[in-house]
Scaffold this active site. Structure first.
Site, short mmCIF file in Angstrom:
data_model
loop_
_atom_site.label_atom_id
_atom_site.label_comp_id
_atom_site.label_asym_id
_atom_site.label_seq_id
_atom_site.Cartn_x
_atom_site.Cartn_y
_atom_site.Cartn_z
N GLU A 1 0.83 -1.20 0.00
CA GLU A 1 0.00 0.00 0.00
C GLU A 1 0.87 1.26 0.00
OE1 GLU A 1 -0.20 -2.66 1.96
OE2 GLU A 1 -2.17 -2.87 2.93
N ALA B 1 11.69 -45.96 -8.53
CA ALA B 1 13.06 -46.46 -8.53
C ALA B 1 13.00 -47.97 -8.73
CB ALA B 1 13.74 -46.14 -7.20
N TRP C 1 17.38 -39.46 -12.44
CA TRP C 1 16.38 -38.52 -12.88
C TRP C 1 15.56 -39.15 -13.99
CZ3 TRP C 1 14.91 -34.43 -10.43
CH2 TRP C 1 15.79 -33.78 -9.58
N ARG D 1 11.20 -24.81 -5.03
CA ARG D 1 12.14 -24.62 -3.91
C ARG D 1 12.26 -23.15 -3.56
NH1 ARG D 1 17.47 -28.22 -5.43
NH2 ARG D 1 16.45 -30.26 -5.21
N ASP E 1 20.86 -39.91 -3.19
CA ASP E 1 21.03 -38.90 -4.24
C ASP E 1 22.12 -37.87 -3.94
OD1 ASP E 1 18.85 -40.18 -5.20
OD2 ASP E 1 17.41 -38.60 -4.72
N ARG F 1 19.10 -22.73 -7.44
CA ARG F 1 20.04 -22.18 -8.43
C ARG F 1 19.28 -21.14 -9.24
NH1 ARG F 1 21.33 -27.49 -7.37
NH2 ARG F 1 19.83 -28.40 -8.81
N SER G 1 16.85 -39.91 11.99
CA SER G 1 16.53 -40.33 13.36
C SER G 1 17.76 -40.72 14.19
CB SER G 1 15.48 -41.43 13.37
OG SER G 1 15.77 -42.38 12.39
N LEU H 1 9.17 -41.47 3.76
CA LEU H 1 8.84 -40.21 4.45
C LEU H 1 7.58 -39.58 3.85
CD1 LEU H 1 9.36 -37.95 6.43
CD2 LEU H 1 11.20 -37.10 4.98
ZN LIG Z 1 0.65 -2.83 5.95
#
Ligand SMILES: [Zn+2]
Length: 380
Positions: free
Chosen positions: A61, A171, A179, A193, A209, A216, A240, A314
């Site tokens: 603003e 895999a 890849w 990312r 990996d 980048r 863990s 995961l």
């Molecule tokens: Zn504000």
């Protein structure tokens, strides 16, 4: 419900476009855009534009009002988020709008923080300004899904990125992987990312990996990648027993690296800290890291969006714990066969346990396809 005009929609679309300029730089603040529109004998004319660039600096603003200068008087202001009414690192925008003498303020959505929602609009109304909200709300919420979720629940918005073959495999049974997606899909992951406050993975993926998980900026396809270059996301590794190798690429630039562990040997913690990485403990059941505590911790660290770039185990555990808000699946035009590994480790036995998804977007990215879906019970 207010009826908004075609001009209103057009103007808010422009404000949203401006807000999007901050996609890679406003964190932990929301992305916000604002325009000031003057009525020029019946024809709307944009006299000021602004967007929030980075935290600690002027809000959208203020930039827009500055550009409009005296022409803000009697104008209509379109802003993608309710103007703030509290003194933070900058003075409240509601005061600045009142002082500038604007006539009408249209906000796409109210502040998601339940403790201040509506206060900015109230303050404007007290100053005699006509206020409306809800115009293009859905688009405005999508732009700040992470900020909104953190304000409403204390936890970040989690986007889980996966890549698979047309037959849903990731895999070979041996663990051998490479890849499978093309360069366009990889650039697309770079953009995901860059908009995230944190990128999270598991130690197994690091072992396989050896990814550095950095952004980048030259791969983002922007004309000016400098804004994205300023902010590298926090890199989080769940490990863990803290068995990550000191030679791992992610530890070669240890600043901005957070290792979360459950039951490590003390000497391992010392070794990782000596390398410059931050180590925290979040123990859960069965000697695993407790995922819910991890998300709460990241929420306290003001992480809006977290990108989960991990393996099937995961990803499956996070989905099972109800922590995934969005799945982004790249589908490569290859078949990997029935011995290969599945997309998610989700050992369901009955149809009743199936996870229902809603596909929100599907498009070609180079030679691959990208499917975006959200679990039906996800926070929206
Ligand atoms: Zn504000």
């Amino acid at each position: 419900m207010t009826q908004f005009s075609t001009t209103d929609h057009k103007m808010m679309a422009r404000a949203l476009q401006l807000a999007e300029q901050g996609l890679y730089s406003t964190m932990p603040n929301p992305r916000v855009g604002c325009i000031v529109v003057q009525d020029n004998e019946g024809t709307p004319e944009i006299v000021g534009e602004g967007w929030h660039i980075r935290a600690g600096e002027a809000h959208a603003e203020i930039h827009a009002l500055k550009e409009a200068c005296s022409r803000a008087k009697g104008a209509t202001v379109y802003v993608t988020l309710e103007p703030c009414s509290h003194y933070g690192r900058t003075p409240p925008c509601a005061e600045a709008l009142a002082e500038a003498g604007v006539k009408r303020v249209v906000a796409a959505m109210l502040d998601p923080n339940p403790q201040v929602a509506g206060r900015g609009m109230e303050r404007l109304q007290q100053a005699g300004i006509q206020v409306e909200h809800g115009l293009m709300q859905q688009q405005a919420r999508a732009l700040n899904a992470g900020f909104i979720k953190r304000m409403e629940t204390g936890k970040p918005f989690v986007r889980c990125k996966l890549a698979m073959s047309l037959d849903g495999r990731t895999a070979m049974a041996s663990g051998e992987s490479q890849w499978i997606t093309g360069p366009e899909a990889r650039s697309d992951v770079q953009r995901m990312r860059a908009r995230s406050c944190a990128v999270m993975t598991g130690s197994g993926t690091i072992q396989l990996d050896d990814a550095a998980l950095t952004v980048r900026p030259h791969q983002l396809g922007m004309t000016d990648p400098s804004l994205a270059a300023e902010k590298q996301p926090l890199r989080v590794v769940l490990d863990s027993a803290l068995e990550i190798s000191p030679q791992a690429k992610i530890l070669q630039q240890p600043e901005n690296t957070l290792l979360i562990t459950a039951h490590p040997e003390e000497y391992r913690i010392k070794a990782m800290r000596a390398l410059g990485a931050e180590v925290l403990t979040c123990p859960g059941e069965m000697d695993r890291v407790d995922l819910v505590s991890v998300m709460e911790l990241l929420g306290r660290r003001e992480c809006n969006e977290v990108l989960l770039e991990c393996g099937a185990t995961l990803a499956g555990a996070a989905l099972d714990a109800g922590l995934v808000d969005e799945l982004v699946v790249y589908m490569a035009p290859v078949l990997m066969g029935s011995n290969a590994r599945p997309l998610l480790e989700l050992p369901l036995t009955h149809m009743a346990g199936k996870v229902e998804l809603e596909i929100t977007d599907m498009r070609a990215i180079g030679r691959d396809w990208r499917i975006t879906a959200r679990p039906r019970d996800a926070h929206s």
